[in-house]
Design a protein around this motif. Structure first.
Motif, short mmCIF file in Angstrom:
data_model
loop_
_atom_site.label_atom_id
_atom_site.label_comp_id
_atom_site.label_asym_id
_atom_site.label_seq_id
_atom_site.Cartn_x
_atom_site.Cartn_y
_atom_site.Cartn_z
N ASP A 1 41.93 46.66 70.54
CA ASP A 1 41.74 45.88 71.77
C ASP A 1 40.91 46.59 72.81
OD1 ASP A 1 43.26 43.93 70.62
OD2 ASP A 1 45.15 44.71 71.43
N PHE B 1 50.08 57.12 63.55
CA PHE B 1 49.00 56.21 63.92
C PHE B 1 49.34 54.78 63.50
CE2 PHE B 1 44.95 54.05 63.09
CZ PHE B 1 44.19 54.39 64.18
N LYS C 1 51.46 48.12 68.89
CA LYS C 1 50.48 47.45 69.75
C LYS C 1 50.01 46.14 69.14
CE LYS C 1 48.15 51.65 71.09
NZ LYS C 1 46.79 52.20 71.15
N VAL D 1 43.73 45.27 59.51
CA VAL D 1 42.69 45.45 58.51
C VAL D 1 42.61 46.89 58.03
CG1 VAL D 1 40.27 45.12 57.96
CG2 VAL D 1 41.35 43.67 59.67
N LEU D 2 42.62 47.82 58.98
CA LEU D 2 42.45 49.21 58.62
C LEU D 2 43.71 50.01 58.91
CD1 LEU D 2 38.89 49.93 60.03
CD2 LEU D 2 39.53 49.43 57.68
N ASP E 1 42.94 54.46 55.50
CA ASP E 1 41.55 54.05 55.34
C ASP E 1 40.65 54.92 56.21
OD1 ASP E 1 41.95 51.83 53.62
OD2 ASP E 1 42.67 50.67 55.33
N ILE E 2 41.16 55.24 57.40
CA ILE E 2 40.34 56.00 58.33
C ILE E 2 40.27 57.48 57.94
CG2 ILE E 2 40.18 56.78 60.74
CD1 ILE E 2 41.42 54.07 61.52
N LYS F 1 35.85 48.27 53.90
CA LYS F 1 37.18 47.66 54.07
C LYS F 1 37.21 46.77 55.31
CE LYS F 1 41.72 47.54 53.12
NZ LYS F 1 42.72 48.55 53.47
N SER G 1 34.82 58.33 60.84
CA SER G 1 35.20 58.35 59.43
C SER G 1 34.02 57.99 58.54
CB SER G 1 36.36 57.38 59.20
OG SER G 1 36.63 57.24 57.83
N VAL H 1 35.33 52.97 54.67
CA VAL H 1 36.10 52.43 55.78
C VAL H 1 35.43 51.18 56.35
CG1 VAL H 1 35.08 53.92 57.55
CG2 VAL H 1 37.41 53.06 57.85
N HIS I 1 36.84 42.81 64.88
CA HIS I 1 37.89 43.18 65.81
C HIS I 1 38.75 44.28 65.21
CE1 HIS I 1 41.75 42.74 67.99
NE2 HIS I 1 40.91 42.78 68.99
N LEU I 2 38.58 45.50 65.68
CA LEU I 2 39.34 46.61 65.12
C LEU I 2 40.44 47.10 66.04
CD1 LEU I 2 36.53 48.69 63.38
CD2 LEU I 2 38.01 46.94 62.42
N GLN J 1 48.10 45.65 66.61
CA GLN J 1 46.67 45.67 66.40
C GLN J 1 46.29 45.26 65.00
OE1 GLN J 1 45.01 49.36 67.68
NE2 GLN J 1 44.96 48.67 69.79
N SER J 2 45.02 45.02 64.86
CA SER J 2 44.45 44.58 63.58
C SER J 2 45.06 45.32 62.40
CB SER J 2 42.95 44.82 63.60
OG SER J 2 42.48 45.05 62.31
#
Lengths: 231, 218
Positions: free
Chosen positions: A132, B116, B123, B128-129, B133-134, A108, A31, A105, A129-130, B125-126
């Motif tokens: 796992d 997504f 899961k 943050v994004l 955003d992606i 952010k 991205s 991205v 950490h984005l 998961q984070s």
């Protein structure tokens, strides 16, 4: 700040990105590259259009569901009249003597705060950490820094955000997207200094705590800690 | 939009409504097939048409469901995806911009993004994004926005006209509607049969180009 990249993600990778089937860390790297690279931006919209056609033409033998009532529920919701105001996010990263503007991205992702660690040899790292499955980090190589020769375990993706670095295979600058597999051996060095975003996808290795040995930029740290353990 | 270019156009607003200005090419969207996905979404966008949304829903809901089954392999989650994705289609219809891709691609990306985000939540998961955003709706938009700014330079009307004629036909049509025929954004979108989001984005791009050419960029 748009620069023409010389190194791009493969078409195969862009297809997976479009389909949403890559790991988060890689999605983020692609991205960010796409924001900096017009060529890949156009390529991605074409792939997206094609993927949409394939999606609609696939004859899956799913039963036809009865969603009656759902559409009615939906149209009773309000519509969005204009794009939401973008929340203010950090979009610059401050290096020693200058600031670097980040792709959205990454801005952010970095807005949760970056903690920089010195790894020795002029290499600094800020982990994020984005997901796992991957290890994502900003790497800053000070001018004149060099890592020892090393190989990769798993794959490593590097996106150059500022400055440049070299290895045996090329010279990389802003917007360049470099994908290395375990077969590649190289020794990055940076004359002018370099800020990168990097993604490592080798979860097995990470869980054994060995990832750092295998991360190109971490070789110095390995040597130091290995020496510390008397190995 | 209270810039010089607009003031210059205002001089010509006396032209009878509907007249075709020199060099103005009719927009192709005037002839949208009324049964096309595009025409339906324009109706959803411009007049909140529930009937049009119903038709889009019928065309896409089972495709969205199939995508959910393929990725998540769970019937309930696939049904949730239908709700999430089609709700987004309804809510974001006014933001749809046909310059960035057709309706099929747009709904495809909405489906992918909602799916997504559902998986990410599952899961744990984070946060943050998010998918948006992606896969942002438009990378170009940001550039167009930053381009926009004002200044004041004396310019001849003829020069502006010449520059307008050099714009792509779709942008010319929008500039004509807004700055020459003095229509509101909503009226112009209705007339050209394009979503409001498309209209605004074209106008922004067109005015950005004009400012740039006129050197009124700050």
């Amino acid at each position: 700040m748009i620069s023409e990249a010389n190194y791009h993600p493969s078409t195969e990778m862009l297809k997976k990105f479009t389909a949403g089937s890559l790991l988060s860390g890689l999605n983020v790297a692609i991205s960010a590259h796409i924001e900096l690279c017009e060529t890949c931006r156009h390529k991605t919209s074409k792939i997206e259009a094609k993927a949409a056609i394939d999606w609609l033409q696939t004859n899956d033998d799913q039963k036809q569901n009865d969603f009656s009532g759902l559409a009615l529920d939906i149209v009773n919701q309000p519509q969005i009249e204009k794009p939401r105001e973008k929340e203010a996010i950090l979009d610059q990263i401050h290096m020693l003597d200058h600031s670097v503007s980040l792709p959205k991205v990454l801005a952010k992702a970095a807005s949760q705060g970056l903690v920089w660690k010195q790894l020795g040899g002029g290499i600094n790292q800020a982990l994020m950490h984005l997901d796992d499955e991957t290890q994502c980090e900003f790497i800053y190589m000070k001018p004149g820094s060099q890592t020892p020769m090393h190989k990769h375990q798993g794959s490593e993706t590097t996106l150059v955000l500022d400055g440049s670095f070299n290895d045996e295979l090329g010279h990389y600058q802003r917007a360049d997207f470099i994908y290395r597999t375990e077969k590649d051996m190289h020794q990055p060095r940076s004359e002018e200094g370099c800020l990168c975003f990097s993604v490592l996808d080798s979860p097995l290795t990470f869980t054994k705590g060995l990832a750092r040995l295998l991360n190109p930029f971490f070789k110095y740290q390995f040597r130091r800690s290995a020496a510390g353990r008397g190995i | 939009m209270d810039n010089l270019a607009e003031k210059q156009f205002a001089v010509r607003k006396a032209s009878p409504p509907g007249c075709t200005e020199v060099g103005m090419v009719p927009s192709v969207e005037n002839n949208l097939d009324p049964t096309s996905d595009e025409a339906l979404l324009v109706k959803v966008s411009n007049s909140k048409s529930k009937e049009a949304f119903d038709q889009l829903f019928d065309r896409f809901a089972n495709k969205v469901f199939a995508h959910g089954m393929k990725i998540m392999r769970n019937e309930q989650m696939a049904k949730d995806l239908v709700q999430e994705a089609m709700l987004t289609v309804w809510q974001k219809a006014p933001l749809y911009n046909m310059d960035k891709g057709n309706v099929q691609s747009w709904i495809f990306t909405i489906t992918r993004n909602r799916c997504f985000d559902m998986l990410r939540k599952q899961k744990r998961q984070s946060a943050v994004l998010s998918a948006d955003d992606i896969w942002p709706a438009g990378f170009e938009d940001a550039e167009a926005l930053s381009e926009a700014e004002r200044g004041s330079v004396e310019v001849q009307i003829s020069q502006i006209e010449k520059l307008v004629r050099q714009l792509p036909a779709a942008q010319q049509a929008v500039v004509e509607q807004i700055h020459i025929l003095n229509r509101t954004h909503e009226e112009a979108a209705q007339f050209l049969e394009i979503p409001l989001g498309t209209l605004k984005s074209r106008l922004r791009l067109a005015m950005g180009k004009l400012r740039q050419s006129l050197g009124t960029e700050s």
